[in-house]
Design a protein around this motif. Structure first.
Motif, PDB file in Angstrom:
ATOM      1  N   ILE A   3      21.704  63.077  13.281  1.00 57.42           N
ATOM      2  CA  ILE A   3      23.013  63.261  12.617  1.00 57.42           C
ATOM      3  C   ILE A   3      24.037  63.750  13.638  1.00 57.42           C
ATOM      4  CG2 ILE A   3      24.301  64.523  10.846  1.00 57.42           C
ATOM      5  CD1 ILE A   3      21.565  64.752   9.325  1.00 57.42           C
ATOM      6  N   ARG A   4      23.634  64.762  14.440  1.00 58.48           N
ATOM      7  CA  ARG A   4      24.559  65.276  15.460  1.00 58.48           C
ATOM      8  C   ARG A   4      25.019  64.163  16.388  1.00 58.48           C
ATOM      9  NH1 ARG A   4      20.930  69.461  16.606  1.00 58.48           N
ATOM     10  NH2 ARG A   4      21.354  71.116  15.092  1.00 58.48           N
ATOM     11  N   ALA A   5      24.080  63.336  16.851  1.00 58.01           N
ATOM     12  CA  ALA A   5      24.414  62.245  17.772  1.00 58.01           C
ATOM     13  C   ALA A   5      25.346  61.237  17.096  1.00 58.01           C
ATOM     14  CB  ALA A   5      23.135  61.553  18.244  1.00 58.01           C
ATOM     15  N   ALA A   6      25.116  60.949  15.817  1.00 54.97           N
ATOM     16  CA  ALA A   6      25.943  59.967  15.110  1.00 54.97           C
ATOM     17  C   ALA A   6      27.363  60.482  14.906  1.00 54.97           C
ATOM     18  CB  ALA A   6      25.302  59.625  13.758  1.00 54.97           C
ATOM     19  N   VAL A   7      27.493  61.768  14.566  1.00 50.21           N
ATOM     20  CA  VAL A   7      28.813  62.368  14.349  1.00 50.21           C
ATOM     21  C   VAL A   7      29.585  62.392  15.669  1.00 50.21           C
ATOM     22  CG1 VAL A   7      29.969  64.566  13.844  1.00 50.21           C
ATOM     23  CG2 VAL A   7      28.160  63.723  12.327  1.00 50.21           C
ATOM     24  N   LYS A   8      28.876  62.653  16.756  1.00 54.68           N
ATOM     25  CA  LYS A   8      29.514  62.693  18.073  1.00 54.68           C
ATOM     26  C   LYS A   8      29.978  61.292  18.483  1.00 54.68           C
ATOM     27  CE  LYS A   8      28.618  64.854  22.527  1.00 54.68           C
ATOM     28  NZ  LYS A   8      27.570  65.266  23.459  1.00 54.68           N
ATOM     29  N   ALA A   9      29.132  60.294  18.215  1.00 52.96           N
ATOM     30  CA  ALA A   9      29.456  58.916  18.608  1.00 52.96           C
ATOM     31  C   ALA A   9      30.589  58.342  17.758  1.00 52.96           C
ATOM     32  CB  ALA A   9      28.213  58.037  18.499  1.00 52.96           C
ATOM     33  N   ASP A  10      30.686  58.770  16.506  1.00 57.66           N
ATOM     34  CA  ASP A  10      31.709  58.219  15.609  1.00 57.66           C
ATOM     35  C   ASP A  10      32.132  59.277  14.594  1.00 57.66           C
ATOM     36  OD1 ASP A  10      33.336  56.796  13.965  1.00 57.66           O
ATOM     37  OD2 ASP A  10      31.751  55.557  13.079  1.00 57.66           O
ATOM     38  N   PRO A  11      33.129  60.107  14.965  1.00 52.37           N
ATOM     39  CA  PRO A  11      33.556  61.215  14.088  1.00 52.37           C
ATOM     40  C   PRO A  11      33.991  60.736  12.706  1.00 52.37           C
ATOM     41  CG  PRO A  11      34.511  61.441  16.289  1.00 52.37           C
ATOM     42  CD  PRO A  11      33.885  60.073  16.225  1.00 52.37           C
ATOM     43  N   ALA A  12      34.286  59.425  12.580  1.00 57.57           N
ATOM     44  CA  ALA A  12      34.732  58.910  11.288  1.00 57.57           C
ATOM     45  C   ALA A  12      33.648  58.996  10.213  1.00 57.57           C
ATOM     46  CB  ALA A  12      35.202  57.462  11.432  1.00 57.57           C
ATOM     47  N   VAL A  13      32.376  59.130  10.590  1.00 54.74           N
ATOM     48  CA  VAL A  13      31.316  59.208   9.571  1.00 54.74           C
ATOM     49  C   VAL A  13      31.268  60.584   8.904  1.00 54.74           C
ATOM     50  CG1 VAL A  13      29.862  57.479  10.739  1.00 54.74           C
ATOM     51  CG2 VAL A  13      29.428  59.919  11.136  1.00 54.74           C
ATOM     52  N   THR A  14      31.919  61.584   9.544  1.00 53.19           N
ATOM     53  CA  THR A  14      31.831  62.962   9.052  1.00 53.19           C
ATOM     54  C   THR A  14      32.209  63.089   7.577  1.00 53.19           C
ATOM     55  OG1 THR A  14      32.503  63.631  11.256  1.00 53.19           O
ATOM     56  CG2 THR A  14      32.474  65.341   9.579  1.00 53.19           C
ATOM     57  N   GLY A  15      33.375  62.517   7.214  1.00 55.73           N
ATOM     58  CA  GLY A  15      33.867  62.659   5.847  1.00 55.73           C
ATOM     59  C   GLY A  15      32.888  62.095   4.833  1.00 55.73           C
ATOM     60  N   ARG A  16      32.430  60.893   5.102  1.00 58.54           N
ATOM     61  CA  ARG A  16      31.502  60.226   4.183  1.00 58.54           C
ATOM     62  C   ARG A  16      30.205  61.022   4.027  1.00 58.54           C
ATOM     63  NH1 ARG A  16      27.401  56.270   4.769  1.00 58.54           N
ATOM     64  NH2 ARG A  16      27.725  56.001   7.001  1.00 58.54           N
ATOM     65  N   LEU A  17      29.628  61.475   5.169  1.00 54.00           N
ATOM     66  CA  LEU A  17      28.354  62.200   5.105  1.00 54.00           C
ATOM     67  C   LEU A  17      28.521  63.578   4.464  1.00 54.00           C
ATOM     68  CD1 LEU A  17      26.610  61.268   8.475  1.00 54.00           C
ATOM     69  CD2 LEU A  17      26.320  60.251   6.204  1.00 54.00           C
ATOM     70  N   HIS A  48      23.244  76.350   2.790  1.00 53.84           N
ATOM     71  CA  HIS A  48      23.365  74.909   3.022  1.00 53.84           C
ATOM     72  C   HIS A  48      24.679  74.581   3.735  1.00 53.84           C
ATOM     73  CE1 HIS A  48      24.363  70.784   2.230  1.00 53.84           C
ATOM     74  NE2 HIS A  48      25.351  71.168   1.456  1.00 53.84           N
ATOM     75  N   GLN A  49      25.762  75.238   3.336  1.00 51.35           N
ATOM     76  CA  GLN A  49      27.063  74.979   3.947  1.00 51.35           C
ATOM     77  C   GLN A  49      27.064  75.350   5.433  1.00 51.35           C
ATOM     78  OE1 GLN A  49      29.387  77.178   1.107  1.00 51.35           O
ATOM     79  NE2 GLN A  49      29.749  75.380  -0.183  1.00 51.35           N
ATOM     80  N   ASP A  50      26.426  76.488   5.751  1.00 50.87           N
ATOM     81  CA  ASP A  50      26.332  76.886   7.164  1.00 50.87           C
ATOM     82  C   ASP A  50      25.583  75.832   7.962  1.00 50.87           C
ATOM     83  OD1 ASP A  50      27.628  79.179   6.530  1.00 50.87           O
ATOM     84  OD2 ASP A  50      25.817  80.423   6.423  1.00 50.87           O
ATOM     85  N   ARG A  51      24.525  75.312   7.356  1.00 48.81           N
ATOM     86  CA  ARG A  51      23.692  74.341   8.053  1.00 48.81           C
ATOM     87  C   ARG A  51      24.421  73.026   8.263  1.00 48.81           C
ATOM     88  NH1 ARG A  51      19.239  76.144   5.422  1.00 48.81           N
ATOM     89  NH2 ARG A  51      20.227  74.946   3.806  1.00 48.81           N
ATOM     90  N   MET A  52      25.215  72.631   7.273  1.00 46.25           N
ATOM     91  CA  MET A  52      25.981  71.389   7.410  1.00 46.25           C
ATOM     92  C   MET A  52      26.905  71.505   8.610  1.00 46.25           C
ATOM     93  SD  MET A  52      25.276  68.927   5.277  1.00 46.25           S
ATOM     94  CE  MET A  52      23.585  69.322   5.720  1.00 46.25           C
ATOM     95  N   LYS A  53      27.559  72.669   8.758  1.00 45.44           N
ATOM     96  CA  LYS A  53      28.436  72.891   9.912  1.00 45.44           C
ATOM     97  C   LYS A  53      27.667  72.698  11.214  1.00 45.44           C
ATOM     98  CE  LYS A  53      31.633  76.199   8.231  1.00 45.44           C
ATOM     99  NZ  LYS A  53      31.776  77.650   8.085  1.00 45.44           N
ATOM    100  N   SER A  54      26.428  73.181  11.254  1.00 44.58           N
ATOM    101  CA  SER A  54      25.665  73.156  12.507  1.00 44.58           C
ATOM    102  C   SER A  54      25.311  71.728  12.948  1.00 44.58           C
ATOM    103  CB  SER A  54      24.395  74.010  12.397  1.00 44.58           C
ATOM    104  OG  SER A  54      23.364  73.259  11.795  1.00 44.58           O
ATOM    105  N   VAL A  55      25.315  70.763  12.036  1.00 37.92           N
ATOM    106  CA  VAL A  55      25.100  69.373  12.460  1.00 37.92           C
ATOM    107  C   VAL A  55      26.426  68.612  12.520  1.00 37.92           C
ATOM    108  CG1 VAL A  55      22.683  69.156  11.783  1.00 37.92           C
ATOM    109  CG2 VAL A  55      24.478  68.625  10.109  1.00 37.92           C
ATOM    110  N   GLY A  56      27.553  69.325  12.378  1.00 39.98           N
ATOM    111  CA  GLY A  56      28.851  68.689  12.568  1.00 39.98           C
ATOM    112  C   GLY A  56      29.482  68.161  11.288  1.00 39.98           C
ATOM    113  N   LEU A  57      28.962  68.557  10.112  1.00 41.73           N
ATOM    114  CA  LEU A  57      29.565  68.096   8.849  1.00 41.73           C
ATOM    115  C   LEU A  57      30.414  69.214   8.230  1.00 41.73           C
ATOM    116  CD1 LEU A  57      26.547  66.148   7.307  1.00 41.73           C
ATOM    117  CD2 LEU A  57      28.398  65.284   8.733  1.00 41.73           C
ATOM    118  N   ASN A  58      31.277  68.849   7.305  1.00 42.73           N
ATOM    119  CA  ASN A  58      32.149  69.821   6.631  1.00 42.73           C
ATOM    120  C   ASN A  58      31.544  70.261   5.308  1.00 42.73           C
ATOM    121  OD1 ASN A  58      34.076  69.169   8.618  1.00 42.73           O
ATOM    122  ND2 ASN A  58      34.661  67.377   7.397  1.00 42.73           N
ATOM    123  N   ASN A  59      32.001  71.405   4.831  1.00 42.12           N
ATOM    124  CA  ASN A  59      31.516  71.898   3.530  1.00 42.12           C
ATOM    125  C   ASN A  59      32.224  71.197   2.380  1.00 42.12           C
ATOM    126  OD1 ASN A  59      30.095  73.607   5.039  1.00 42.12           O
ATOM    127  ND2 ASN A  59      31.610  75.252   4.916  1.00 42.12           N
TER     128      ASN A  59
END
Lengths: 204, 204
Positions: A132-146, A193-204
């Motif tokens: 997930i971290r690698a995917a978010v880094k490669a394409d930040p546009a996936v963040t919102g959807r995930l 869970h919200q803290d963990r989402m942040k740690s892989v680059g996702l938003n709460n």
């Protein structure tokens, strides 16, 4: 026994789900890697089923009351692609671990040791977090959807948990201990869970 | 490498198929038992993939040419119930073992040892054989249906094997060795299969 049955079924179904969802992988190497990581879950299932048998329970009977809750959770949260599958693995594993930690204090020593072994298994969650971290880094546009997907998974999970709790008073008593409430526990799990989402680059 | 790629993909897909088909089990205990037995296949996959990497090959690339053959075999042989799933496990495992035995003579020592380890894994086939024998004993009326199903599986398997062989001359050369033909090998595999069907109470 209710609790061990719930955990055993959770591990068995987590294993199956990972192997199913591995088919969404973009290549055979990652498909195999998720299946291999899933083996830790079926091993945990075996430990929990053996403990149930030791206590004189039939593992299949102890798991049966929770089948419908898991089935309807999975039916409403079927991932559409590899990244959604990984978010489900990572999140599901982590929430399950938090839940187990929250209830293990009330258990006797043999069960606490068993739980420690179950919690030490993180192969699938680690693989998912890395991808997930690698995917978010490669394409930040996936963040919102995930991020949206993760929120939906948590929402559905809370729904099912409330359903299970409403149908099983004994289990609820064990889960919340004295003084706590189910809602307080669910709020705590959601925050972690919200803290963990942040740690892989996702938003709460 | 063609051969190791074929075997690796076969083990990976056998693992996935068993976990999928385990859902057809009549109860959670047997469902879990088939999934647990399947773990041997993913372990074999890992041994074969590591060997490929050791030889300087990319396991995913080595497996890719055989994906379509396995996919179309599975699409045309989807079991409708638990007993059909078990016949597929038992028969698939056994035919694969016979095939591996037939070709392993031509391999170098390291690979022959690897193959011996792969062949020593019989948990899933043993579980399936035991369940089929018990089912045939409990209700002899299932014999006809399962025997027909087994024949269909073998027929479809031979079709795909011929397709793979036609598309891959190097592999065919390795498989038949000098003097043998693919048809002779397939006849030998079919005969061994018929003996095995008898041993679990089915007809040829």
């Amino acid at each position: 026994m209710d609790l061990l049955g719930l955990l055993a079924l959770g591990e068995l179904l987590a294993f199956e789900r990972m192997v199913f969802d591995a088919r969404l992988a973009p290549d055979l190497a990652r498909r195999a890697a998720l299946s291999e990581a899933a083996v830790g879950e079926i091993r945990n299932y075996r430990l929990l089923a053996d403990r149930l048998a030791e206590l004189g329970a039939d593992p299949a009977e102890a798991m049966a009351p929770f089948k419908e809750a898991f089935r309807s959770f999975d039916a409403s949260t079927s991932p559409r692609d590899w990244l959604e599958a990984l978010v489900k693995v990572h999140l599901g594993d982590a929430v399950a671990d938090d839940f187990i930690r929250a209830v293990s204090a009330g258990l006797e020593e043999g069960d606490r040791e068993l739980i420690a072994t179950v919690l030490a298994e993180t192969a699938a969650a680690d693989l998912a977090a890395e991808e997930i971290r690698a995917a978010v880094k490669a394409d930040p546009a996936v963040t919102g959807r995930l991020s949206l997907w993760a929120r939906r998974l948590v929402g559905e999970g809370i729904n099912r948990a409330q359903g299970v709790a409403a149908a099983n008073e004994r289990l609820t008593g064990l889960i919340v201990g004295d003084g706590g409430t189910l809602d307080a526990l669910l709020r705590r799990l959601t925050r972690a869970h919200q803290d963990r989402m942040k740690s892989v680059g996702l938003n709460n």
